[in-house]
Structure formats: structure tokens, C-alpha cells
Design a protein around this motif. Structure first.
Motif, PDB file in Angstrom:
ATOM      1  N   GLU A  73       9.991 -12.161   7.788  1.00  0.00           N
ATOM      2  CA  GLU A  73       8.702 -11.548   8.122  1.00  0.00           C
ATOM      3  C   GLU A  73       7.854 -11.532   6.850  1.00  0.00           C
ATOM      4  O   GLU A  73       8.317 -11.067   5.810  1.00  0.00           O
ATOM      5  N   ALA A  93      -9.457  -1.436   1.921  1.00  0.00           N
ATOM      6  CA  ALA A  93      -8.091  -1.909   1.728  1.00  0.00           C
ATOM      7  C   ALA A  93      -7.977  -2.762   0.475  1.00  0.00           C
ATOM      8  O   ALA A  93      -8.850  -3.554   0.173  1.00  0.00           O
ATOM      9  N   ALA A  94      -6.890  -2.542  -0.253  1.00  0.00           N
ATOM     10  CA  ALA A  94      -6.671  -3.248  -1.521  1.00  0.00           C
ATOM     11  C   ALA A  94      -6.739  -4.741  -1.307  1.00  0.00           C
ATOM     12  O   ALA A  94      -6.110  -5.288  -0.407  1.00  0.00           O
ATOM     13  N   ALA A  95      -7.518  -5.411  -2.124  1.00  0.00           N
ATOM     14  CA  ALA A  95      -7.630  -6.873  -2.034  1.00  0.00           C
ATOM     15  C   ALA A  95      -7.049  -7.479  -3.301  1.00  0.00           C
ATOM     16  O   ALA A  95      -7.674  -8.269  -3.970  1.00  0.00           O
ATOM     17  N   ARG A 113       9.777  -0.148   1.509  1.00  0.00           N
ATOM     18  CA  ARG A 113       8.531  -0.606   2.137  1.00  0.00           C
ATOM     19  C   ARG A 113       8.804  -1.397   3.411  1.00  0.00           C
ATOM     20  O   ARG A 113       9.868  -1.963   3.600  1.00  0.00           O
ATOM     21  N   VAL A 114       7.796  -1.421   4.273  1.00  0.00           N
ATOM     22  CA  VAL A 114       7.829  -2.325   5.424  1.00  0.00           C
ATOM     23  C   VAL A 114       6.719  -3.354   5.219  1.00  0.00           C
ATOM     24  O   VAL A 114       5.723  -3.088   4.550  1.00  0.00           O
ATOM     25  N   VAL A 115       6.919  -4.541   5.807  1.00  0.00           N
ATOM     26  CA  VAL A 115       5.894  -5.585   5.745  1.00  0.00           C
ATOM     27  C   VAL A 115       4.805  -5.260   6.759  1.00  0.00           C
ATOM     28  O   VAL A 115       5.107  -4.881   7.889  1.00  0.00           O
ATOM     29  N   GLY A 116       3.561  -5.397   6.365  1.00  0.00           N
ATOM     30  CA  GLY A 116       2.483  -5.179   7.328  1.00  0.00           C
ATOM     31  C   GLY A 116       1.135  -5.198   6.651  1.00  0.00           C
ATOM     32  O   GLY A 116       1.044  -5.241   5.424  1.00  0.00           O
ATOM     33  N   ILE A 117       0.095  -5.187   7.463  1.00  0.00           N
ATOM     34  CA  ILE A 117      -1.268  -5.142   6.956  1.00  0.00           C
ATOM     35  C   ILE A 117      -1.724  -3.702   7.026  1.00  0.00           C
ATOM     36  O   ILE A 117      -1.745  -3.097   8.095  1.00  0.00           O
ATOM     37  N   ARG A 118      -2.024  -3.145   5.856  1.00  0.00           N
ATOM     38  CA  ARG A 118      -2.410  -1.734   5.810  1.00  0.00           C
ATOM     39  C   ARG A 118      -3.914  -1.627   5.936  1.00  0.00           C
ATOM     40  O   ARG A 118      -4.645  -2.235   5.178  1.00  0.00           O
ATOM     41  N   ARG A 119      -4.349  -0.825   6.905  1.00  0.00           N
ATOM     42  CA  ARG A 119      -5.792  -0.680   7.117  1.00  0.00           C
ATOM     43  C   ARG A 119      -6.241   0.678   6.628  1.00  0.00           C
ATOM     44  O   ARG A 119      -6.388   1.616   7.374  1.00  0.00           O
ATOM     45  N   VAL A 143       3.720 -11.331   4.895  1.00  0.00           N
ATOM     46  CA  VAL A 143       2.263 -11.224   4.863  1.00  0.00           C
ATOM     47  C   VAL A 143       1.759 -12.279   3.879  1.00  0.00           C
ATOM     48  O   VAL A 143       2.277 -12.392   2.761  1.00  0.00           O
ATOM     49  N   SER A 151      -7.410 -13.127  -3.471  1.00  0.00           N
ATOM     50  CA  SER A 151      -7.592 -13.235  -2.024  1.00  0.00           C
ATOM     51  C   SER A 151      -9.072 -13.284  -1.675  1.00  0.00           C
ATOM     52  O   SER A 151      -9.912 -12.685  -2.360  1.00  0.00           O
ATOM     53  N   LYS A 197      -8.615 -11.479   5.559  1.00  0.00           N
ATOM     54  CA  LYS A 197      -8.066 -12.164   4.381  1.00  0.00           C
ATOM     55  C   LYS A 197      -6.601 -12.536   4.488  1.00  0.00           C
ATOM     56  O   LYS A 197      -6.088 -13.257   3.637  1.00  0.00           O
ATOM     57  N   LYS A 198      -5.893 -11.943   5.462  1.00  0.00           N
ATOM     58  CA  LYS A 198      -4.448 -12.145   5.453  1.00  0.00           C
ATOM     59  C   LYS A 198      -3.873 -12.128   6.855  1.00  0.00           C
ATOM     60  O   LYS A 198      -4.525 -11.662   7.790  1.00  0.00           O
ATOM     61  N   ARG A 236      10.919  -3.303   9.474  1.00  0.00           N
ATOM     62  CA  ARG A 236      12.128  -2.613   9.017  1.00  0.00           C
ATOM     63  C   ARG A 236      12.079  -2.294   7.527  1.00  0.00           C
ATOM     64  O   ARG A 236      11.408  -2.967   6.751  1.00  0.00           O
ATOM     65  N   HIS A 289       0.054 -11.749   9.185  1.00  0.00           N
ATOM     66  CA  HIS A 289       1.412 -11.188   9.197  1.00  0.00           C
ATOM     67  C   HIS A 289       2.176 -11.926  10.291  1.00  0.00           C
ATOM     68  O   HIS A 289       1.773 -11.895  11.443  1.00  0.00           O
TER      69      HIS A 289
END
Lengths: 169, 169
Positions: free
Chosen positions: A123, B163-165, B153-159, A125, A136, A96-97, A165, A99
Motif C-alpha cells: 500500500e 495539507a503538508a506539501a 503510522r497508517v498509509v493515507g492521504i491526510r486532509r 502514497v 510535489s 497532488k497525490k 494497518r 493512494h
């Protein structure tokens, strides 16, 4: 089958741009909001994975940024009219997304510093969104396959040091 | 509406020129709206635009993180809250929240690292003593509060499992 799906090198996406004088305030500062505006003009990556205007319109789909992190290397050295290069690297994706990390570097003949010098990163998502309910939704299989091929290619560049970061003193 | 223990020194509304092709406030203008909240904080602690002008300094964004939690539309009233997370000789760490002030939901957050620098040289300039004391006083009060979960927080795709949609911004 596209070159990407055949496993041929794709490379980072690159785009030249110009820092518009209207983005600078009276003191000659490029405001962070306009930095985001330059990055938000997006790259060839969107077209490469198939998120074209036509795709969005025909399928009632769009993309929303859900989280962003920006770093500014030298806050005051950007100059109105300066030529910059934006490069885009895919870091990760799921159904769905995705990065990505965009980097702004100085272009040739820069007044503010050496060509190629990193100025800022952005950066993000991004969610693939169903515009009927503005939530989404999964990308079609062919788009996910393009992202997977792109990630396999971009992984060889390693993780940028600005990725992942936290803000703090 | 719940009162925030953070500073409430800025408000506004979504201007027509902030709307993009998705029909909602564009990512760049959140950053602009938060810059106005930062300016309100600076003025609140005695670092007015006139004073910086006279000193030849500015408060520049070095790093920032934005969460886009829920969309806002043209004309929506906005309310901002500000937490002062830390201050040193010339740097300031803040966390802003932006609420849609009709239905009272959190729309976005912005965590920022700012530097007080010379407009001429770009070099750090210590905060004036009274400004630093005012910021430290607020930081001290805010240190007793729980840290919002959108901070750090950091930017990223959390698995994570399922996972929250979420609806996204």
C-alpha cells in the motif's frame, strides 16, 4: 472522452508476473526488498491516468513514493519462477497525490498454494513531482479527472482489509 | 550530529545499483538497506546467520511500514538507528531510522514485524532463551524513551487545513 470519463466500468488493474530466481536467497527466501521491487514495476494504472514516460519527459514530472506499508501472508511459500498476479486498486487521491493498494496473488499452477490466494500486499502514497525542484506539484485537471473517475469505479470493491494497518505485536 | 538513544549498530552508503530513473535511491533498496540493519540487530542479540542456519530457522518479515522522508543519492553515507519496540515468544517489533550521514538529515524510517520461523515448515519457532532475554533487555530500556512520531503510522492521504506539501522522498 475516454471510457473512464464516460463512467463505464474500468475494474481493477491486473498484471501477470514471475518471481525471478535471482530474488531468492540461498535458503529459498524471497526477500522483502524484492517483493517491493515486483510491486514497484507498476501497473496499467499509471498509463491509464496518463503518467506515461512521454508525459513525464515532456513536462519534467515524475512520481515519488512517500510512504508504504507491506504485509506478507505466508513469508516462506513463494517459489522461484512462480507465476503471480498483481492487482491494483486506487483507494484515494487529491490534487497532488494518490493512494493505491497492490496485491500479489498466486497464479495458475502455483507450487506453493492455490491459484488466487493472496500472498502479499503493498500500500503506497505517491506524489506527483516537479523534477525542476523535486517537490510535489498539482496534477493537470485532465489527470485529476481520470483519477476521480477511477476512484468512483474502484470504490465499488470496498476498502481492502490490509489497507490502513499499523505495524505491531 | 546528535547521538541517538536507540541502538547504532549498522551503517553503509548508497550503492550505484540502488539508483533508479529518478536519479535517487529506489524504494526497494531502502527496504534492502533496512533488512541489513535488522540482520545487524539479530547478530547483536546473538541470533547470528550461522546460528539460525544450524537451527534451520530464519527471521522473516511479516509486515512493514516505510516513510520516505528525504531523497538520498549515489555514494551518500548512511547511518542507521534501531529501536526495539516489543518482543514475544517468536515475534519482534522494531523501528529503524536511516540518516544521511553527511548533512545529518532523516532520510527514511522502517517499522517491521518479524517472525522467527522454521525454514522447513514455516511454523513459528520460539527465540532461544538468551536471544529473548537480550531483546527484552533492550526493549525494556527503549520503553522509557519517547516513541518517534513516525512509528505506528497508517498509509493515507491526510486532509488537514493546508495539507503538508512536503518535498517527499
Amino acid at each position: 472522452m475516454s471510457a473512464a470519463e464516460a463512467g463505464e466500468p474500468i475494474g481493477l488493474f491486473e498484471r501477470d508476473d514471475t518471481l525471478e530466481p535471482r530474488w531468492f536467497d540461498a535458503k529459498g527466501r524471497l526477500r522483502a526488498a524484492h517483493l517491493v521491487e515486483v510491486f514497484d514495476r507498476f501497473s496499467g494504472m499509471v498509463a491509464h491516468v496518463g503518467l506515461t514516460r512521454e508525459y513525464r519527459k515532456e513536462n519534467r514530472r515524475s512520481t515519488f513514493v512517500v510512504e508504504a506499508h507491506f504485509t506478507v501472508a505466508q513469508p516462506l511459500t513463494a517459489r522461484p519462477g512462480e507465476r503471480v498476479k498483481i492487482t491494483t486498486q486506487l483507494i484515494d487521491h487529491d490534487a497532488k497525490k494518490f493512494h493505491v493498494l497492490h496485491r500479489m496473488s498466486r497464479g495458475e499452477g502455483s507450487a506453493g498454494g492455490k491459484a488466487g490466494e493472496s500472498m502479499a500486499t503493498y500500500e503506497i502514497v505517491i506524489f506527483h513531482v516537479d523534477m525542476e525542484n523535486r517537490r510535489s506539484t498539482e496534477m493537470p485537471d485532465w489527470m485529476q479527472a481520470r483519477l476521480a473517475a477511477l476512484k468512483a469505479d474502484h470504490d465499488r470493491y470496498g476498502r481492502p482489509q490490509e489497507a490502513g494497518r499499523k505495524v505491531g505485536l | 550530529m546528535t547521538e541517538s538513544p536507540h541502538l547504532e549498530i549498522h551503517d553503509g552508503h548508497v550503492l550505484p545499483e540502488w539508483i533508479d530513473f529518478n536519479g535517487h535511491m529506489n524504494v526497494a533498496f531502502y527496504v534492502l538497506a533496512f533488512e541489513e540493519a535488522t540482520e545487524a540487530l539479530a547478530a547483536h542479540v546473538g541470533l547470528s546467520p550461522d546460528r539460525m542456519e544450524a537451527a534451520g530457522t530464519t527471521l522473516a518479515v511479516v509486515e512493514g511500514h516505510v516513510t520516505y522522508d528525504q531523497e538520498v543519492m549515489e555514494g551518500d553515507p548512511l547511518r542507521f538507528t534501531t529501536l526495539v519496540a516489543g518482543v514475544d515468544a517468536h515475534r519482534l517489533h522494531v523501528f529503524h531510522e536511516m540518516f544521511q550521514n553527511r548533512d545529518h538529515f532523516l532520510s527514511s524510517t522502517n517499522e517491521l514485524l518479524l517472525a522467527h520461523i522454521s525454514l522447513e515448515s514455516g511454523e513459528p519457532v520460539p527465540f532461544p532463551d538468551d536471544v529473548k532475554a537480550a531483546l527484552e533487555e533492550i526493549a525494556h530500556q527503549h520503553a522509557a524513551l519517547p516513541r518517534p512520531d513516525k512509528m505506528g503510522r497508517v498509509v493515507g492521504i491526510r486532509r488537514k487545513p493546508a495539507a503538508a506539501a512536503g518535498g517527499g522522498a
